[in-house]
Design a protein around this motif. Sequence first.
Motif, PDB file in Angstrom:
ATOM      1  N   ILE A 310       0.846  -1.204   0.000  1.00  0.00           N
ATOM      2  CA  ILE A 310       0.000   0.000   0.000  1.00  0.00           C
ATOM      3  C   ILE A 310       0.875   1.245   0.000  1.00  0.00           C
ATOM      4  CG2 ILE A 310      -1.655   1.341   1.343  1.00  0.00           C
ATOM      5  CD1 ILE A 310      -2.901  -1.207   2.295  1.00  0.00           C
ATOM      6  N   ALA A 311       1.915   1.259   0.838  1.00  0.00           N
ATOM      7  CA  ALA A 311       2.820   2.409   0.878  1.00  0.00           C
ATOM      8  C   ALA A 311       3.478   2.630  -0.475  1.00  0.00           C
ATOM      9  CB  ALA A 311       3.880   2.208   1.964  1.00  0.00           C
ATOM     10  N   LEU A 312       3.883   1.545  -1.143  1.00  0.00           N
ATOM     11  CA  LEU A 312       4.521   1.679  -2.457  1.00  0.00           C
ATOM     12  C   LEU A 312       3.537   2.210  -3.492  1.00  0.00           C
ATOM     13  CD1 LEU A 312       6.999   1.155  -4.269  1.00  0.00           C
ATOM     14  CD2 LEU A 312       6.091  -1.139  -4.677  1.00  0.00           C
ATOM     15  N   ILE A 313       2.304   1.728  -3.469  1.00  0.00           N
ATOM     16  CA  ILE A 313       1.313   2.163  -4.448  1.00  0.00           C
ATOM     17  C   ILE A 313       0.936   3.626  -4.226  1.00  0.00           C
ATOM     18  CG2 ILE A 313      -1.071   1.812  -5.208  1.00  0.00           C
ATOM     19  CD1 ILE A 313      -0.659  -1.170  -4.651  1.00  0.00           C
ATOM     20  N   ILE A 314       0.859   4.050  -2.964  1.00  0.00           N
ATOM     21  CA  ILE A 314       0.545   5.458  -2.689  1.00  0.00           C
ATOM     22  C   ILE A 314       1.628   6.358  -3.280  1.00  0.00           C
ATOM     23  CG2 ILE A 314       0.357   7.202  -0.870  1.00  0.00           C
ATOM     24  CD1 ILE A 314      -0.967   5.084   0.874  1.00  0.00           C
ATOM     25  N   GLY A 315       2.887   6.025  -3.033  1.00  0.00           N
ATOM     26  CA  GLY A 315       3.972   6.864  -3.517  1.00  0.00           C
ATOM     27  C   GLY A 315       4.224   6.731  -5.000  1.00  0.00           C
ATOM     28  N   GLY A 316       4.002   5.540  -5.534  1.00  0.00           N
ATOM     29  CA  GLY A 316       4.231   5.330  -6.955  1.00  0.00           C
ATOM     30  C   GLY A 316       5.425   4.430  -7.208  1.00  0.00           C
ATOM     31  N   ALA A 317       5.192   3.333  -7.922  1.00  0.00           N
ATOM     32  CA  ALA A 317       6.277   2.412  -8.245  1.00  0.00           C
ATOM     33  C   ALA A 317       7.271   3.074  -9.184  1.00  0.00           C
ATOM     34  CB  ALA A 317       5.710   1.140  -8.886  1.00  0.00           C
ATOM     35  N   GLY A 318       8.541   2.810  -8.942  1.00  0.00           N
ATOM     36  CA  GLY A 318       9.586   3.374  -9.780  1.00  0.00           C
ATOM     37  C   GLY A 318      10.160   4.669  -9.262  1.00  0.00           C
ATOM     38  N   SER A 319       9.648   5.168  -8.134  1.00  0.00           N
ATOM     39  CA  SER A 319      10.141   6.425  -7.577  1.00  0.00           C
ATOM     40  C   SER A 319      10.621   6.196  -6.154  1.00  0.00           C
ATOM     41  CB  SER A 319       9.043   7.491  -7.587  1.00  0.00           C
ATOM     42  OG  SER A 319       9.446   8.627  -6.853  1.00  0.00           O
ATOM     43  N   ASN A 320      11.893   6.440  -5.910  1.00  0.00           N
ATOM     44  CA  ASN A 320      12.417   6.315  -4.548  1.00  0.00           C
ATOM     45  C   ASN A 320      11.845   7.380  -3.633  1.00  0.00           C
ATOM     46  OD1 ASN A 320      14.059   4.120  -5.240  1.00  0.00           O
ATOM     47  ND2 ASN A 320      15.694   5.475  -5.943  1.00  0.00           N
ATOM     48  N   THR A 321      11.720   8.592  -4.157  1.00  0.00           N
ATOM     49  CA  THR A 321      11.099   9.657  -3.375  1.00  0.00           C
ATOM     50  C   THR A 321       9.654   9.307  -3.061  1.00  0.00           C
ATOM     51  OG1 THR A 321      12.512  11.264  -4.476  1.00  0.00           O
ATOM     52  CG2 THR A 321      10.605  12.126  -3.314  1.00  0.00           C
ATOM     53  N   GLY A 322       8.948   8.755  -4.046  1.00  0.00           N
ATOM     54  CA  GLY A 322       7.571   8.346  -3.822  1.00  0.00           C
ATOM     55  C   GLY A 322       7.453   7.264  -2.765  1.00  0.00           C
ATOM     56  N   SER A 323       8.446   6.382  -2.666  1.00  0.00           N
ATOM     57  CA  SER A 323       8.417   5.336  -1.642  1.00  0.00           C
ATOM     58  C   SER A 323       8.429   5.933  -0.246  1.00  0.00           C
ATOM     59  CB  SER A 323       9.616   4.400  -1.815  1.00  0.00           C
ATOM     60  OG  SER A 323       9.550   3.713  -3.051  1.00  0.00           O
ATOM     61  N   GLY A 403       0.301   6.307  -8.638  1.00  0.00           N
ATOM     62  CA  GLY A 403       0.681   6.874  -7.357  1.00  0.00           C
ATOM     63  C   GLY A 403       1.043   8.343  -7.460  1.00  0.00           C
ATOM     64  N   LEU A 404       1.639   8.869  -6.394  1.00  0.00           N
ATOM     65  CA  LEU A 404       1.982  10.292  -6.375  1.00  0.00           C
ATOM     66  C   LEU A 404       3.091  10.629  -7.361  1.00  0.00           C
ATOM     67  CD1 LEU A 404       1.975  10.986  -2.522  1.00  0.00           C
ATOM     68  CD2 LEU A 404       0.194  11.545  -4.179  1.00  0.00           C
ATOM     69  N   LEU A 405       4.122   9.789  -7.405  1.00  0.00           N
ATOM     70  CA  LEU A 405       5.296  10.103  -8.233  1.00  0.00           C
ATOM     71  C   LEU A 405       5.688   8.936  -9.127  1.00  0.00           C
ATOM     72  CD1 LEU A 405       7.534  11.893  -5.558  1.00  0.00           C
ATOM     73  CD2 LEU A 405       6.083  12.952  -7.266  1.00  0.00           C
ATOM     74  N   GLY A 406       4.790   8.023  -9.383  1.00  0.00           N
ATOM     75  CA  GLY A 406       5.128   6.859 -10.186  1.00  0.00           C
ATOM     76  C   GLY A 406       5.358   7.194 -11.644  1.00  0.00           C
TER      77      GLY A 406
END
Length: 433
Positions: A310-323, A403-406
């Motif tokens: 869930i945390a990864l999907i919120i931030g966006g896969a492929g983005s370390n900042t998003g994680s 996600g946010l930054l995916g």
Amino acid sequence: MTNGPDRPTLAAWWEHDAVKIVVVIGAIYVAYAAIGLSLGYSTSGIANTLRRLTYLIALYGMVTLALNLHWGYTGLFNIGVAGFMAIGVYVTMMFAKSPDPSGGAQYPGLGLPIPIAMAAGVLAAALAGLVVAIPALRLRADYLAITTIAFAEIVRLTFTSSALQEFTIFGVELGTGGGRGIIADYPDPMNVIFELPAFETFVDLTNSWFGFGPRQARALAYAMTLVAFLAGFYWLIQRTSRSPFGRVLKAIREDEQAAQALGKNTNLFKVKVFMLGCGLMGLAGTLWWFRRQGVTPTAFRPHVTFYIWIALIIGGAGSNTGSILGSGLFVAVLFEGPDYARRVILANVEAGDAPNTFDAAVAPLLSGDPSPLLWYAFDELLTLQFVAMGVVLILLMQRRPDGLLGHREETAAAVPLTRRSTEAPAAQPGGDD
């Protein structure tokens, strides 16, 4: 960064990923502190709440970054995160426990120094990743997911088994403790910091600022240490993603056959990145539980992996900042938020009698009285937390699957390919990932 006439200063600052992290996490802290002040909480109570937020955000951030290395960069569908975390912490504890336990410390260990024990836990988790990766090389998507979650359950049930409650290997007695888990009998790994003269000053400062005692000051120091580890995870994965190795991982994610056509041994790359990510998960699991009095297999049920996803999907896969941002929002809104909301409601409203069953809560709606249903929902708020997580996950997949930054725009080249110009270069979209 040079700002053009049509580029506002705030927009230029917002391009920095560090600014995004500081602003979002800072907004979370301000919101929690403002709610605490409005309820009349003491300074120490508010500071302790923010300390716990920092602790959880750092831990979830580390595991989410490791998962992003698998899914976000390589497209490896790993839903056995909890299993690799369990291997890391169990091996670390068995290696660190005293070989001559006393005082109810259960089964003996190897009594190795804590840094060596932690390195052994990381290595064990990475080797477990190798064991999973080799037979699963030909599996993709759902099939790889089934393999990893099955492995995580095998690990949990193995640690629960009475057969490994105490065992001997190469003449050395060890034990997982079975269903009771492992009870720690080693010194606090933070003693290296706690024994420094500067820590006494830190205790005095936290006491004067927040009213913290020595125990709370130690917890705050550990939270700050975890933030340093989170920064290390971020730096490592950033360097990996920008290296030639990382660019091959992205090529595998986008089109594995094309990467193979370019002469890349994609199987070898997948094994390496899977081992690296699993080792980091093992380290994060060790940091999560190592300072506690012990650990049991129930701490690594499948819902732990669900939280990380869930945390990864919120931030966006492929983005370390998003994680990191996704971990912060998950902890603040979905994980700690319901419990904090419960305390806010109890502080302002006198709780009514909640019905014992759902039928008894719904029936008064027919007569226009919603209060029994509201108090029933309030009484079951922590249970409804899982429902809320599922609803948020569905909405994210429907409304904002990136996600946010995916999938931020990125270049495949390690150097700019544009022609040199005497004019200031135009700002390019993109990010750190």
